[in-house]
Design a protein around this motif. Structure first.
Motif, PDB file in Angstrom:
ATOM      1  N   PRO A 101       0.789  -1.235   0.000  1.00  0.00           N
ATOM      2  CA  PRO A 101       0.000   0.000   0.000  1.00  0.00           C
ATOM      3  C   PRO A 101       0.824   1.289   0.000  1.00  0.00           C
ATOM      4  O   PRO A 101       0.378   2.306   0.537  1.00  0.00           O
ATOM      5  N   ILE A 102       2.009   1.247  -0.571  1.00  0.00           N
ATOM      6  CA  ILE A 102       2.819   2.449  -0.742  1.00  0.00           C
ATOM      7  C   ILE A 102       3.352   2.448  -2.173  1.00  0.00           C
ATOM      8  O   ILE A 102       3.379   1.402  -2.837  1.00  0.00           O
ATOM      9  N   PRO A 103       3.767   3.604  -2.676  1.00  0.00           N
ATOM     10  CA  PRO A 103       4.329   3.637  -4.035  1.00  0.00           C
ATOM     11  C   PRO A 103       5.589   2.780  -4.142  1.00  0.00           C
ATOM     12  O   PRO A 103       6.460   2.821  -3.266  1.00  0.00           O
ATOM     13  N   LEU A 195      16.341  10.723 -12.026  1.00  0.00           N
ATOM     14  CA  LEU A 195      14.920  10.424 -12.219  1.00  0.00           C
ATOM     15  C   LEU A 195      14.287   9.903 -10.931  1.00  0.00           C
ATOM     16  O   LEU A 195      13.169  10.295 -10.577  1.00  0.00           O
ATOM     17  N   ILE A 196      14.982   9.006 -10.255  1.00  0.00           N
ATOM     18  CA  ILE A 196      14.450   8.476  -8.999  1.00  0.00           C
ATOM     19  C   ILE A 196      14.209   9.612  -8.014  1.00  0.00           C
ATOM     20  O   ILE A 196      13.161   9.673  -7.354  1.00  0.00           O
ATOM     21  N   ALA A 197      15.168  10.532  -7.923  1.00  0.00           N
ATOM     22  CA  ALA A 197      15.024  11.677  -7.015  1.00  0.00           C
ATOM     23  C   ALA A 197      13.808  12.522  -7.390  1.00  0.00           C
ATOM     24  O   ALA A 197      13.049  12.966  -6.512  1.00  0.00           O
ATOM     25  N   GLU A 198      13.599  12.748  -8.682  1.00  0.00           N
ATOM     26  CA  GLU A 198      12.449  13.538  -9.132  1.00  0.00           C
ATOM     27  C   GLU A 198      11.135  12.869  -8.744  1.00  0.00           C
ATOM     28  O   GLU A 198      10.212  13.528  -8.244  1.00  0.00           O
ATOM     29  N   TRP A 199      11.036  11.571  -8.968  1.00  0.00           N
ATOM     30  CA  TRP A 199       9.792  10.862  -8.668  1.00  0.00           C
ATOM     31  C   TRP A 199       9.567  10.741  -7.170  1.00  0.00           C
ATOM     32  O   TRP A 199       8.423  10.852  -6.705  1.00  0.00           O
ATOM     33  N   LEU A 200      10.620  10.551  -6.402  1.00  0.00           N
ATOM     34  CA  LEU A 200      10.462  10.502  -4.950  1.00  0.00           C
ATOM     35  C   LEU A 200      10.042  11.859  -4.399  1.00  0.00           C
ATOM     36  O   LEU A 200       9.268  11.934  -3.428  1.00  0.00           O
ATOM     37  N   THR A 201      10.531  12.931  -5.000  1.00  0.00           N
ATOM     38  CA  THR A 201      10.108  14.271  -4.584  1.00  0.00           C
ATOM     39  C   THR A 201       8.630  14.477  -4.884  1.00  0.00           C
ATOM     40  O   THR A 201       7.899  15.086  -4.078  1.00  0.00           O
ATOM     41  N   ARG A 202       8.166  13.968  -6.027  1.00  0.00           N
ATOM     42  CA  ARG A 202       6.729  14.047  -6.325  1.00  0.00           C
ATOM     43  C   ARG A 202       5.921  13.277  -5.290  1.00  0.00           C
ATOM     44  O   ARG A 202       4.902  13.768  -4.780  1.00  0.00           O
ATOM     45  N   ILE A 203       6.366  12.051  -4.999  1.00  0.00           N
ATOM     46  CA  ILE A 203       5.683  11.248  -3.985  1.00  0.00           C
ATOM     47  C   ILE A 203       5.726  11.959  -2.640  1.00  0.00           C
ATOM     48  O   ILE A 203       4.748  11.934  -1.874  1.00  0.00           O
ATOM     49  N   GLY A 204       6.859  12.638  -2.349  1.00  0.00           N
ATOM     50  CA  GLY A 204       7.031  13.333  -1.077  1.00  0.00           C
ATOM     51  C   GLY A 204       6.092  14.497  -0.880  1.00  0.00           C
ATOM     52  O   GLY A 204       5.944  14.990   0.249  1.00  0.00           O
ATOM     53  N   ARG A 205       5.461  14.967  -1.943  1.00  0.00           N
ATOM     54  CA  ARG A 205       4.477  16.053  -1.812  1.00  0.00           C
ATOM     55  C   ARG A 205       3.124  15.529  -1.351  1.00  0.00           C
ATOM     56  O   ARG A 205       2.267  16.308  -0.919  1.00  0.00           O
ATOM     57  N   HIS A 209      -0.443   8.878   4.393  1.00  0.00           N
ATOM     58  CA  HIS A 209      -1.652   8.100   4.688  1.00  0.00           C
ATOM     59  C   HIS A 209      -2.603   8.112   3.494  1.00  0.00           C
ATOM     60  O   HIS A 209      -3.188   7.076   3.150  1.00  0.00           O
ATOM     61  N   ALA A 210      -2.735   9.264   2.849  1.00  0.00           N
ATOM     62  CA  ALA A 210      -3.606   9.348   1.680  1.00  0.00           C
ATOM     63  C   ALA A 210      -3.122   8.421   0.571  1.00  0.00           C
ATOM     64  O   ALA A 210      -3.926   7.755  -0.102  1.00  0.00           O
ATOM     65  N   ASN A 211      -1.811   8.344   0.369  1.00  0.00           N
ATOM     66  CA  ASN A 211      -1.271   7.442  -0.649  1.00  0.00           C
ATOM     67  C   ASN A 211      -1.602   5.988  -0.343  1.00  0.00           C
ATOM     68  O   ASN A 211      -1.974   5.218  -1.229  1.00  0.00           O
ATOM     69  N   ARG A 212      -1.455   5.604   0.918  1.00  0.00           N
ATOM     70  CA  ARG A 212      -1.778   4.230   1.298  1.00  0.00           C
ATOM     71  C   ARG A 212      -3.260   3.935   1.065  1.00  0.00           C
ATOM     72  O   ARG A 212      -3.623   2.863   0.540  1.00  0.00           O
ATOM     73  N   GLN A 213      -4.104   4.858   1.452  1.00  0.00           N
ATOM     74  CA  GLN A 213      -5.541   4.664   1.263  1.00  0.00           C
ATOM     75  C   GLN A 213      -5.919   4.616  -0.217  1.00  0.00           C
ATOM     76  O   GLN A 213      -6.737   3.794  -0.641  1.00  0.00           O
ATOM     77  N   PHE A 214      -5.299   5.490  -1.005  1.00  0.00           N
ATOM     78  CA  PHE A 214      -5.636   5.554  -2.431  1.00  0.00           C
ATOM     79  C   PHE A 214      -5.210   4.288  -3.161  1.00  0.00           C
ATOM     80  O   PHE A 214      -5.955   3.733  -3.969  1.00  0.00           O
ATOM     81  N   THR A 262       8.774  16.054   1.551  1.00  0.00           N
ATOM     82  CA  THR A 262      10.207  15.718   1.547  1.00  0.00           C
ATOM     83  C   THR A 262      10.747  15.863   0.135  1.00  0.00           C
ATOM     84  O   THR A 262      10.006  15.716  -0.847  1.00  0.00           O
ATOM     85  N   ARG A 263      12.034  16.160   0.050  1.00  0.00           N
ATOM     86  CA  ARG A 263      12.685  16.304  -1.253  1.00  0.00           C
ATOM     87  C   ARG A 263      13.915  15.407  -1.330  1.00  0.00           C
ATOM     88  O   ARG A 263      14.567  15.148  -0.316  1.00  0.00           O
ATOM     89  N   PHE A 264      14.218  14.979  -2.532  1.00  0.00           N
ATOM     90  CA  PHE A 264      15.389  14.134  -2.765  1.00  0.00           C
ATOM     91  C   PHE A 264      16.221  14.726  -3.889  1.00  0.00           C
ATOM     92  O   PHE A 264      15.703  15.431  -4.752  1.00  0.00           O
TER      93      PHE A 264
END
Length: 277
Positions: A101-103, A195-205, A209-214, A262-264
């Protein structure tokens, strides 16, 4: 003995790097057991916000460990076929990975064959270099991609999965991006870190809990009657609104970042996935 999977947690992100150079990161049973434990940890710990899977040494994973296949064939069948049992063990891991339940980000550099390609297909985001190579290589050995088939079909559709499996066709990074297996392509390993840093920064926004629920909600779509699903979703929405949503809405109104942001950068990602002790 080399640690088969290097695991580090940075800013709530679990980085799991396959590190078995002698077998090109093959998915031997003991490696699958370690990966299953990692997924269980990510599932249980609400402080973990994402999982990044990668392979060291310019290889994501060569797939199953062909070197130990003969030992399984030579084992007594008894009440349970050891070949089927080991194969099914990998399927249990795949199900846990796909329903985490996480990205989940799969970062592919070099070969992702058989089970390696299956792991990528179970991820939410697949990033790759131009040097990546994907194939359902099992049929060239006279066997089938038994446990990964549903996840490859889920990512690519039945028609393309049939084509790849029935021909053993290999896709490089560019071709994989063109058919939707890869979400974004990097020129090389350094670019993949970026690229990984960019996508993790997007996820970090996004609210953890909302991500897990979604993600759990999406998994039920098509499996649960719509009215029942939407009834449940309304209560989930209300629960989110009264918890994490309180902070998110306040941050929006006050024109500031939410506390969970969070940012990466590429340096953090590179260090987190280093195989150095």
């Amino acid at each position: 003995m080399t640690n088969p999977v290097i695991v580090r947690c940075v800013e709530g992100v679990l980085f799991a790097t396959l590190n078995i150079p002698a077998t090109r990161n093959a998915l031997a049973p003991e490696v699958v057991a370690v990966l299953t434990d990692i997924v269980a940890q990510a599932e249980a710990d609400v402080g973990i916000r994402a999982l990044v899977l990668r392979g060291a040494g310019g290889t994501f994973s060569a797939g199953g460990n062909v070197g130990n296949f003969q030992a399984r064939l030579d084992a007594d069948v008894g009440h349970e076929d050891p070949v089927a049992a080991r194969n099914r063990q990998f399927g249990h891991f795949m199900t846990r990975l796909a329903t985490l339940p996480i990205p989940v980000i799969a970062a592919v550099d070099g070969p992702a064959m058989g089970g390696g390609m299956g792991m990528a297909c179970a991820a939410d985001v697949v990033l790759a270099t131009r040097a990546a190579r994907f194939a359902l290589s099992e049929t060239s050995l006279g066997i089938i991609p038994a446990q990964i088939a549903p996840f490859v079909v889920g990512r690519l559709g039945a028609a393309l999965t049939r084509r790849l499996g029935l021909t053993g066709e290999r896709l490089d990074g560019v071709a994989a991006e063109a058919v939707g297996l890869v979400d974004q392509l990097a020129d090389d390993a350094a670019g993949l870190d970026e690229l990984i840093a960019e996508w993790l920064t997007r996820i970090g926004r996004c609210g953890p809990h909302a991500n897990r629920q979604f993600k759990a909600l999406v998994a039920r779509c098509g499996q649960t009657p719509v009215d029942s699903l939407l009834d449940d979703a309304s209560h989930q929405f209300a629960q989110c609104m009264r918890t994490e949503g309180t902070e998110g809405i306040a941050a929006f109104r006050e024109k500031r970042e939410a506390r969970w942001v969070t940012r990466f950068d590429a340096g953090i990602v590179c260090a987190a996935q280093s195989t150095d002790a």
